[in-house]
Motif scaffolding. Structure first.
Motif, short mmCIF file in Angstrom:
data_model
loop_
_atom_site.label_atom_id
_atom_site.label_comp_id
_atom_site.label_asym_id
_atom_site.label_seq_id
_atom_site.Cartn_x
_atom_site.Cartn_y
_atom_site.Cartn_z
N TYR A 231 45.63 -30.81 66.04
CA TYR A 231 46.80 -30.14 66.61
C TYR A 231 47.40 -30.96 67.74
CZ TYR A 231 43.95 -28.49 70.60
OH TYR A 231 43.14 -28.42 71.72
N ALA A 233 48.46 -31.16 71.38
CA ALA A 233 48.07 -30.47 72.61
C ALA A 233 49.24 -30.49 73.60
CB ALA A 233 46.83 -31.13 73.21
N SER A 237 49.53 -25.17 74.15
CA SER A 237 48.11 -25.13 73.79
C SER A 237 47.22 -24.84 75.00
CB SER A 237 47.69 -26.46 73.16
OG SER A 237 47.65 -27.51 74.12
#
Length: 469
Positions: A231, A233, A237
């Motif tokens: 993912y 960041a 997040s």
């Protein structure tokens, strides 16, 4: 008003749902105040609760167990079950209980414009602008078009080393890697692609074999995410409560290897150190960093990251970097200043053009004037402990504030004078833990009304806690 005899026991607004909790709190208060009416308050949520109850200490050498607080646990679970059934995450309450057991219980909230209080029945931050974020969470990375990859980058060596260490690993296909890039909206760096070509890091590929998982960890240097777990960041997040986020500041000194951001669209998180800290490839390095360096985002910090290795090649080969300490620079005073009995002793001493956050804490001297910070171009957050401001109306001259946290008396002065800064995105009322939450909720609603935001709704429930036979 709701009659408890007409409300199903499992409903949030049924007195029977709350009766066990109220009896525990009443017994606690009666030990301190045996006569007269008592007021009790607390907060219960699906993720935890805060009640003013004394708990039995576990035997020495043993951690607390559920059975040590079974009565409290059972009482709270009754309410939490009702919250879950109603789709409510969190509710605070206040109850007045007369000596004869007659009880008026008030449930407060929730409101989409109010964050839950932290360990208290009082409201948390009031979100005055829907969807607003504190400035550090809006900050994007400085561009680094001249940033170079580290000299240690060696994609062939990286892939060869991993294949030697993980000869039975199943690698990702080019189609799977391309699909991950589409999902993330970013082109993966060559080192990261090489890593996933060797191992796609799916648990099912290991056959539920923990020893194989351990070998994979050792081979890479971290707990590797599979491609679906990869993912970006960015700031989203790293969620944070508004009041805490508003007191953070982004700082990237000129000799930093990593930008001191909350998150970046160039931070691609690919693994975990086993303790909740995330490892990421950094495509937006600091002034002295390398593009593609490996950084670690601490789960205990809201901003910044630590340099781990100059490249993914270095990480796999165990050549970890030592992030040099940032030079002390007296010409770059902190963007966050705390004035209290142990830090800065005056607002004047804390003031400088780069100041973004001023937090005035407990102070037993003369209240402070805000005159030294009026006109500062970057001041966006002010928090002041009750009784520390000489003239709260000076706040009206702090035109750049986006977050303001004050005690009830200071808010009252601003509200009565029509001087609440209208540029605020969020606000908070600072209270002591034992402050009656009802007037605080009323004041919170008054502030929310200035922005036409959803109110904290109160539900009044009557019941009887007459002594049980």
């Amino acid at each position: 008003m709701v009659d408890h005899q007409e409300t199903p026991a499992a409903s949030v607004d049924g007195f029977a749902t709350w009766e066990p909790v109220l009896r525990l709190l009443l017994a606690e208060q009666r030990r301190k105040h045996p006569d007269g009416p008592v007021r009790v308050a607390g907060r219960i949520g699906r993720g935890g609760w805060s009640l003013a109850l004394s708990r039995r200490r576990p035997p020495r050498g043993r951690a607390a167990q559920v059975e040590d607080m079974q009565e409290e646990f059972d009482a709270v679970e009754r309410v939490r079950g009702a919250l879950a059934d109603a789709g409510v995450d969190d509710v605070s309450f206040s109850a007045t209980i007369q000596p004869n057991g007659k009880t008026v219980l008030r449930l407060m909230g929730p409101s989409p414009a109010v964050e839950p209080g932290l360990g208290t029945p009082h409201p948390g931050a009031l979100i005055l602008v829907d969807g607003s974020l504190a400035e550090p969470w809006r900050r994007l990375p400085e561009s680094a078009p001249e940033a170079l990859s580290a000299p240690s980058v060696d994609v062939e060596l990286l892939e060869r080393t991993l294949r030697e260490r993980l000869p039975d690993a199943i690698g990702a296909t080019e189609e799977e890697i391309a699909a991950a890039e589409v999902r993330l909206g970013v082109v993966l760096p060559d080192e990261l692609k090489a890593l996933y070509r060797v191992t796609r890091a799916r648990w099912e590929d290991l056959g539920d074999d923990y020893e194989s998982a351990g070998r994979a960890w050792k081979a890479v240097g971290c707990e590797l995410f599979d491609l679906d777990g990869l993912y970006v960041a960015d700031a989203s997040s790293r969620p944070c409560r508004w009041e805490s986020a508003a007191k953070e500041a982004v700082d990237t000194p000129p000799d930093s290897t990593v930008q001191g951001l909350v998150g970046s669209p160039g931070w691609i998180a690919f693994g975990d150190n086993g303790g909740g800290d995330r490892l990421a490839v950094d495509l937006t390095p600091g002034p002295r960093g390398y593009k593609g360096q490996v950084i670690m985002l601490s789960h205990e910090e809201n901003t910044g990251a630590e340099l781990v290795a100059d490249s993914l090649t270095d990480l796999v080969l165990g050549r970890l970097a030592t992030d040099p300490p940032t030079r002390s620079d007296e010409d770059r005073p902190s963007a966050v200043a705390r004035v209290n009995g142990v830090s800065w002793k005056s607002v004047q001493a804390a003031a400088h053009p780069g100041l973004e956050v001023l937090s005035i804490g407990w102070w037993d001297g003369e209240p402070f004037s805000l005159a030294p910070v009026i006109g500062l171009p970057r001041l966006r957050t002010l928090t002041a402990y009750p009784g520390t401001l000489a003239d709260p109306l000076e706040i009206a001259e702090l035109t750049g504030l986006e977050f303001l946290a004050l005690g009830p008396a200071d808010w009252r002065r601003l509200l009565d004078a029509g001087a609440v800064p209208r540029g605020l995105s969020a606000a908070a009322i600072k209270t002591l833990r034992d402050h009656d939450p009802l007037p605080i909720v009323a004041m919170a609603n008054e502030i929310l009304a200035l922005w036409d935001r959803p109110q904290i709704v109160q539900t009044v429930i009557e019941g009887d806690l007459a002594p049980l036979a």
